[in-house]
Design a protein around this motif. Structure first.
Motif, PDB file in Angstrom:
ATOM      1  N   VAL A 115      28.842  48.152  40.023  1.00  0.00           N
ATOM      2  CA  VAL A 115      29.214  49.090  38.906  1.00  0.00           C
ATOM      3  C   VAL A 115      28.909  48.098  37.449  1.00  0.00           C
ATOM      4  O   VAL A 115      29.234  48.709  36.273  1.00  0.00           O
ATOM      5  CB  VAL A 115      30.896  49.353  38.950  1.00  0.00           C
ATOM      6  N   ASN A 116      28.489  47.091  37.660  1.00  0.00           N
ATOM      7  CA  ASN A 116      28.115  45.974  36.416  1.00  0.00           C
ATOM      8  C   ASN A 116      27.366  46.848  35.328  1.00  0.00           C
ATOM      9  O   ASN A 116      26.167  47.493  35.784  1.00  0.00           O
ATOM     10  CB  ASN A 116      27.632  44.802  36.953  1.00  0.00           C
ATOM     11  N   THR A 117      27.673  46.897  34.376  1.00  0.00           N
ATOM     12  CA  THR A 117      26.720  47.747  32.973  1.00  0.00           C
ATOM     13  C   THR A 117      25.823  46.665  32.383  1.00  0.00           C
ATOM     14  O   THR A 117      25.132  47.052  31.668  1.00  0.00           O
ATOM     15  CB  THR A 117      27.629  48.145  32.173  1.00  0.00           C
ATOM     16  N   GLY A 118      25.727  45.398  32.982  1.00  0.00           N
ATOM     17  CA  GLY A 118      24.662  44.411  32.314  1.00  0.00           C
ATOM     18  C   GLY A 118      25.438  43.499  31.496  1.00  0.00           C
ATOM     19  O   GLY A 118      25.743  43.504  30.542  1.00  0.00           O
ATOM     20  N   GLY A 119      25.564  42.185  32.307  1.00  0.00           N
ATOM     21  CA  GLY A 119      26.200  41.167  31.976  1.00  0.00           C
ATOM     22  C   GLY A 119      27.007  40.304  32.909  1.00  0.00           C
ATOM     23  O   GLY A 119      26.659  40.803  34.153  1.00  0.00           O
ATOM     24  N   VAL A 120      27.802  39.269  32.744  1.00  0.00           N
ATOM     25  CA  VAL A 120      28.450  38.687  33.532  1.00  0.00           C
ATOM     26  C   VAL A 120      29.598  39.216  34.283  1.00  0.00           C
ATOM     27  O   VAL A 120      30.321  40.175  33.765  1.00  0.00           O
ATOM     28  CB  VAL A 120      28.926  37.134  33.037  1.00  0.00           C
ATOM     29  N   ASN A 121      30.021  38.943  35.370  1.00  0.00           N
ATOM     30  CA  ASN A 121      31.298  39.347  36.085  1.00  0.00           C
ATOM     31  C   ASN A 121      32.402  38.297  35.519  1.00  0.00           C
ATOM     32  O   ASN A 121      32.244  37.308  35.575  1.00  0.00           O
ATOM     33  CB  ASN A 121      31.122  39.504  37.678  1.00  0.00           C
ATOM     34  N   VAL A 122      33.596  39.232  35.319  1.00  0.00           N
ATOM     35  CA  VAL A 122      34.713  38.214  35.020  1.00  0.00           C
ATOM     36  C   VAL A 122      35.856  38.754  35.935  1.00  0.00           C
ATOM     37  O   VAL A 122      36.189  40.041  36.061  1.00  0.00           O
ATOM     38  CB  VAL A 122      35.030  38.682  33.658  1.00  0.00           C
ATOM     39  N   VAL A 123      36.777  37.594  36.324  1.00  0.00           N
ATOM     40  CA  VAL A 123      38.022  37.934  36.691  1.00  0.00           C
ATOM     41  C   VAL A 123      39.173  37.558  35.406  1.00  0.00           C
ATOM     42  O   VAL A 123      38.973  36.410  35.068  1.00  0.00           O
ATOM     43  CB  VAL A 123      38.404  36.969  37.966  1.00  0.00           C
ATOM     44  N   PHE A 124      39.594  38.623  35.031  1.00  0.00           N
ATOM     45  CA  PHE A 124      40.474  38.623  33.706  1.00  0.00           C
ATOM     46  C   PHE A 124      42.006  38.271  34.070  1.00  0.00           C
ATOM     47  O   PHE A 124      42.718  39.079  34.619  1.00  0.00           O
ATOM     48  CB  PHE A 124      40.273  39.682  32.737  1.00  0.00           C
ATOM     49  N   THR A 125      42.469  37.155  33.870  1.00  0.00           N
ATOM     50  CA  THR A 125      43.843  36.573  34.145  1.00  0.00           C
ATOM     51  C   THR A 125      44.633  36.564  32.854  1.00  0.00           C
ATOM     52  O   THR A 125      44.369  36.140  31.855  1.00  0.00           O
ATOM     53  CB  THR A 125      44.005  35.456  34.889  1.00  0.00           C
ATOM     54  N   PRO A 126      45.994  36.908  32.787  1.00  0.00           N
ATOM     55  CA  PRO A 126      46.755  36.891  31.856  1.00  0.00           C
ATOM     56  C   PRO A 126      47.275  35.407  31.808  1.00  0.00           C
ATOM     57  O   PRO A 126      47.699  35.034  30.814  1.00  0.00           O
ATOM     58  CB  PRO A 126      47.962  37.837  32.164  1.00  0.00           C
ATOM     59  N   GLY A 127      47.251  34.566  32.887  1.00  0.00           N
ATOM     60  CA  GLY A 127      47.510  33.383  32.777  1.00  0.00           C
ATOM     61  C   GLY A 127      48.289  32.659  33.724  1.00  0.00           C
ATOM     62  O   GLY A 127      48.571  33.326  35.007  1.00  0.00           O
ATOM     63  N   ARG A 128      48.660  31.439  33.755  1.00  0.00           N
ATOM     64  CA  ARG A 128      49.389  30.536  34.716  1.00  0.00           C
ATOM     65  C   ARG A 128      50.675  31.197  35.098  1.00  0.00           C
ATOM     66  O   ARG A 128      50.925  31.145  36.325  1.00  0.00           O
ATOM     67  CB  ARG A 128      49.633  29.084  34.035  1.00  0.00           C
ATOM     68  N   TYR A 129      51.456  31.790  34.450  1.00  0.00           N
ATOM     69  CA  TYR A 129      52.728  32.710  34.726  1.00  0.00           C
ATOM     70  C   TYR A 129      52.639  33.944  35.354  1.00  0.00           C
ATOM     71  O   TYR A 129      53.571  34.640  35.575  1.00  0.00           O
ATOM     72  CB  TYR A 129      53.661  32.401  33.386  1.00  0.00           C
ATOM     73  N   ASN A 130      51.383  34.353  35.611  1.00  0.00           N
ATOM     74  CA  ASN A 130      51.391  35.550  36.154  1.00  0.00           C
ATOM     75  C   ASN A 130      51.640  35.311  37.768  1.00  0.00           C
ATOM     76  O   ASN A 130      51.471  34.312  38.522  1.00  0.00           O
ATOM     77  CB  ASN A 130      49.982  36.131  36.279  1.00  0.00           C
ATOM     78  N   ALA A 131      52.295  36.505  38.475  1.00  0.00           N
ATOM     79  CA  ALA A 131      52.738  35.983  39.763  1.00  0.00           C
ATOM     80  C   ALA A 131      51.539  35.859  40.865  1.00  0.00           C
ATOM     81  O   ALA A 131      52.054  35.279  41.742  1.00  0.00           O
ATOM     82  CB  ALA A 131      53.596  37.486  40.273  1.00  0.00           C
ATOM     83  N   ALA A 132      50.391  36.432  40.496  1.00  0.00           N
ATOM     84  CA  ALA A 132      49.232  36.172  41.411  1.00  0.00           C
ATOM     85  C   ALA A 132      48.154  35.338  40.776  1.00  0.00           C
ATOM     86  O   ALA A 132      46.963  35.441  41.217  1.00  0.00           O
ATOM     87  CB  ALA A 132      48.847  37.674  41.846  1.00  0.00           C
ATOM     88  N   SER A 186      32.357  34.589  39.947  1.00  0.00           N
ATOM     89  CA  SER A 186      32.630  35.264  38.540  1.00  0.00           C
ATOM     90  C   SER A 186      33.273  34.016  37.570  1.00  0.00           C
ATOM     91  O   SER A 186      33.761  33.141  38.148  1.00  0.00           O
ATOM     92  CB  SER A 186      33.598  36.365  38.758  1.00  0.00           C
ATOM     93  N   VAL A 187      33.619  34.374  36.380  1.00  0.00           N
ATOM     94  CA  VAL A 187      34.164  33.694  35.393  1.00  0.00           C
ATOM     95  C   VAL A 187      35.517  33.968  35.455  1.00  0.00           C
ATOM     96  O   VAL A 187      35.889  35.272  35.534  1.00  0.00           O
ATOM     97  CB  VAL A 187      33.493  34.038  34.110  1.00  0.00           C
ATOM     98  N   LEU A 188      36.329  33.059  35.303  1.00  0.00           N
ATOM     99  CA  LEU A 188      37.808  33.303  35.419  1.00  0.00           C
ATOM    100  C   LEU A 188      38.113  33.262  33.789  1.00  0.00           C
ATOM    101  O   LEU A 188      38.081  31.915  33.371  1.00  0.00           O
ATOM    102  CB  LEU A 188      38.533  32.328  36.095  1.00  0.00           C
ATOM    103  N   ALA A 189      38.528  34.436  33.250  1.00  0.00           N
ATOM    104  CA  ALA A 189      38.651  34.317  31.827  1.00  0.00           C
ATOM    105  C   ALA A 189      40.060  34.536  31.466  1.00  0.00           C
ATOM    106  O   ALA A 189      40.863  35.338  32.106  1.00  0.00           O
ATOM    107  CB  ALA A 189      37.842  35.363  31.158  1.00  0.00           C
ATOM    108  N   PHE A 190      40.556  33.795  30.057  1.00  0.00           N
ATOM    109  CA  PHE A 190      41.937  33.937  29.969  1.00  0.00           C
ATOM    110  C   PHE A 190      42.023  35.003  28.789  1.00  0.00           C
ATOM    111  O   PHE A 190      41.029  35.291  28.118  1.00  0.00           O
ATOM    112  CB  PHE A 190      42.557  32.735  29.499  1.00  0.00           C
ATOM    113  N   PRO A 191      43.159  35.611  28.300  1.00  0.00           N
ATOM    114  CA  PRO A 191      42.821  36.546  26.962  1.00  0.00           C
ATOM    115  C   PRO A 191      42.390  36.021  25.643  1.00  0.00           C
ATOM    116  O   PRO A 191      41.369  36.913  25.053  1.00  0.00           O
ATOM    117  CB  PRO A 191      44.408  36.520  26.647  1.00  0.00           C
ATOM    118  N   ASN A 192      42.216  34.809  25.467  1.00  0.00           N
ATOM    119  CA  ASN A 192      41.442  34.214  24.343  1.00  0.00           C
ATOM    120  C   ASN A 192      39.908  34.055  24.595  1.00  0.00           C
ATOM    121  O   ASN A 192      39.458  33.783  23.520  1.00  0.00           O
ATOM    122  CB  ASN A 192      42.150  33.093  23.742  1.00  0.00           C
TER     123      ASN A 192
END
Length: 437
Positions: A176-193, A206-212
Motif C-alpha cells: 500500500v506504500n505510495t512512495g517513500g519509507v515505511n514508518v511505525v509511528f509510536t506516541p512514545g515510551r508511556y504507551n501500553a504497547a 521500518s523507521v520507528l518515529a515519534f510525534p516530533n
C-alpha cells in the motif's frame, strides 16, 4: 513440553528484562506490569486451522468491503441490511473520513480477531478488532525464548514457525506504500504497547518515529532524521487512536498527533495503517451484522460463527434480554479491553434493576450475548497444573492478498471464577502452536 514448564520462571524473568510488559494508563497514572507467560501452549491441529483460516479470511474481506462501502456509497444501509442508526450513532463512524478511499481500497490492514472454542468444539468469534489491535509481539518473543530454553521441543513437534510476522507485515506495508519509507509511528515510551512498536519496527525494517519526527510539507508527509535530512513517508503504521491522529481534523488538544496528516491521506499521498474510521466496523453493535455482510458482499455462507447475540435496539431482542437477563453477558459497545462487560448473574438485585433501565433507555449502547461455555486450558499455578478460561487473538493481514499469521495470542484468566481474559484485567498469555501436519 515438560522442559518449557521447568524453565517457566526463567522465561518470565527474561521477558521482564527485555521489557515485555503491559502498560495501563488510567486516571492520569501510568502503571507497567509483567504480562505473565504460561509455558503450556495452546495446540491447534493442522486441519482445524485450515478451516479457521478460510473463515478468518472470509470475515476480514467482508469487513473491508463494508468499510469501503460505508465511507462511499453506503449501499448496505440503502438496501436495509444494516439500519442507519447503527452507522451514524456509532462513536466509531468518522464523518471526517467520508469519501476517502485508501490505497488498494484496504481499510483494515491488520485485524485482530478474538475467538473462543466452545466445549462443543465450535469456534466462535467474540470481537473484531480493526483499529489498532496489539499483541503479536508477545508470542513472537515468547516463542524465541522457548526455542532457546528447549530447542528439542521444536525439533520433535511439527509446529509452524511464527518468526515470519515481520515479513508479512512488511509485505502489507509495501503493497500500500505510495512512495517513500515505511514508518511505525509510536506516541512514545508511556504507551501500553511501546515494546511492540519498537519490535515491529525492527522486524519490518521500518523507521520507528515519534510525534516530533514527522511533519507535513505541502502534499506529503516527511520523516526527519537525526541529521536533519527529510525522507518522504509512503506508509505509516500508526499506533495511536483516531482521536489523536491529527489535531487539525480530530482532537485539537492532541500533542501526539501529526498536524495535516489527514490532508495528505485524503489526497492519496500516504497510506495509514490501519485506516482512520475503522471503529465503525468493530463497534460491538455492528458485530451482529457481520454474517449478513458476508452474505451481502461476498455472496457466501459465513464459515465462522458469531456468539449468539441480541440487540436491545430491536424490540423483540430487548424483550428477550430483559426476560433472560441473568443468563446473559451485557457489553457496552463503546468499551474495550474487558471494560464495560457485565454478567447478569453477578449483579445484585439493585444493580440488575439499574442495568435493565439503562438497556431500556439507551438500547443502542448495549449488546447482549449468551455466555459461551468455552474450553478450559491448562496453566501452571505454582507447583500445580490447573485449568482456566482462555481466548485466542488471531492476526489477519490484508495487502494485495489476505493472509492469516500461523500463530496467535492466547490469553487466559488467572481467576478461576472469571471469563474475562484481557491483560488489562490481570490475565496472562500463552504461545499458540499451529501444527504443520
Amino acid at each position: 513440553m515438560d522442559k518449557l514448564v521447568q524453565f517457566k520462571d526463567e522465561i518470565n524473568q527474561l521477558l521482564a528484562r527485555y521489557g515485555v510488559k503491559f502498560g495501563i494508563y488510567k486516571n492520569n497514572e501510568f502503571h507497567e506490569q509483567l504480562f505473565p507467560f504460561d509455558p503450556i501452549p495452546r495446540v491447534i491441529e493442522h486441519e482445524e486451522f485450515l478451516e479457521l483460516e478460510k473463515g478468518l479470511i472470509q470475515r476480514v474481506n467482508a469487513l473491508n468491503c463494508f468499510l469501503l462501502d460505508i465511507y462511499t456509497e453506503q449501499k448496505i444501509v440503502k438496501d436495509g441490511v444494516v439500519p442507519e442508526e447503527f452507522i451514524f450513532a456509532s462513536p466509531g463512524f468518522l464523518a471526517e473520513c467520508q469519501g476517502i478511499v485508501p490505497p488498494q481500497n484496504i481499510f483494515a490492514h491488520i485485524a485482530g480477531i478474538d475467538l473462543v472454542k466452545g466445549k462443543n468444539g465450535i469456534w466462535y468469534v467474540l470481537e473484531d478488532n480493526l483499529r489498532v489491535p496489539s499483541g503479536a509481539s508477545y508470542p513472537m518473543i515468547a516463542r524465541n525464548l522457548c526455542r532457546k530454553a528447549s530447542p528439542n521441543t521444536f525439533r520433535e513437534n511439527a509446529v509452524e514457525d511464527n518468526r515470519n510476522y515481520g515479513s508479512l507485515l512488511r509485505k502489507v506495508m509495501d503493497d500500500v506504500n505510495t512512495g517513500g519509507v515505511n514508518v511505525v509511528f509510536t506516541p512514545g515510551r508511556y504507551n501500553a504497547a511501546f515494546f511492540e512498536h519498537s519490535l515491529l519496527a525492527e522486524k519490518t525494517g521500518s523507521v520507528l518515529a515519534f510525534p516530533n519526527d514527522l511533519e507535513v510539507h505541502g502534499d506529503y508527509l516527511y520523516y526527519k532524521t537525526y541529521s536533519g535530512v527529510k525522507q518522504k513517508v509512503g506508509a505509516i503504521y500508526r499506533r495511536i487512536s483516531d482521536d489523536f491522529l491529527d489535531p487539525m481534523t480530530f482532537r485539537e488538544d492532541s500533542l501526539i498527533g501529526i498536524p495535516h496528516i489527514m490532508d495528505v491521506y485524503r489526497k492519496g499521498n500516504v497510506a495509514l495503517i490501519n485506516a482512520p474510521g475503522n471503529g465503525i466496523a468493530d463497534d460491538k453493535g455492528i458485530y451482529y451484522f457481520v454474517p449478513k455482510m458476508i452474505e451481502y458482499y461476498l455472496k457466501e455462507t459465513p464459515i465462522l460463527h458469531n456468539a449468539p447475540t441480541y440487540l436491545p435496539f430491536f424490540e423483540e431482542d430487548r424483550d428477550y434480554v430483559l426476560k433472560n437477563f441473568e443468563n446473559l453477558v451485557i457489553k457496552d459497545v463503546a468499551e474495550a479491553g474487558g471494560y464495560g462487560v457485565v454478567f447478569g448473574n453477578k449483579l445484585t438485585p439493585e444493580e440488575a434493576v439499574t442495568m435493565k433501565e439503562k438497556i431500556k433507555s439507551e438500547s443502542r449502547r448495549f449488546i447482549a450475548q449468551e455466555v459461551i461455555d468455552f474450553q478450559d486450558m491448562e496453566i501452571v499455578d505454582g507447583d500445580s497444573i490447573v485449568e482456566r478460561k482462555a481466548d485466542l487473538r488471531v492476526f489477519v493481514l490484508s495487502g494485495k492478498e489476505t493472509k492469516v499469521w500461523k500463530s496467535g495470542l492466547t490469553r487466559y484468566t488467572r481467576d478461576p471464577d472469571s471469563f474475562v481474559v484481557n491483560s488489562s484485567q490481570g490475565g496472562g498469555f500463552k504461545d499458540t502452536w499451529i501444527l504443520s501436519q
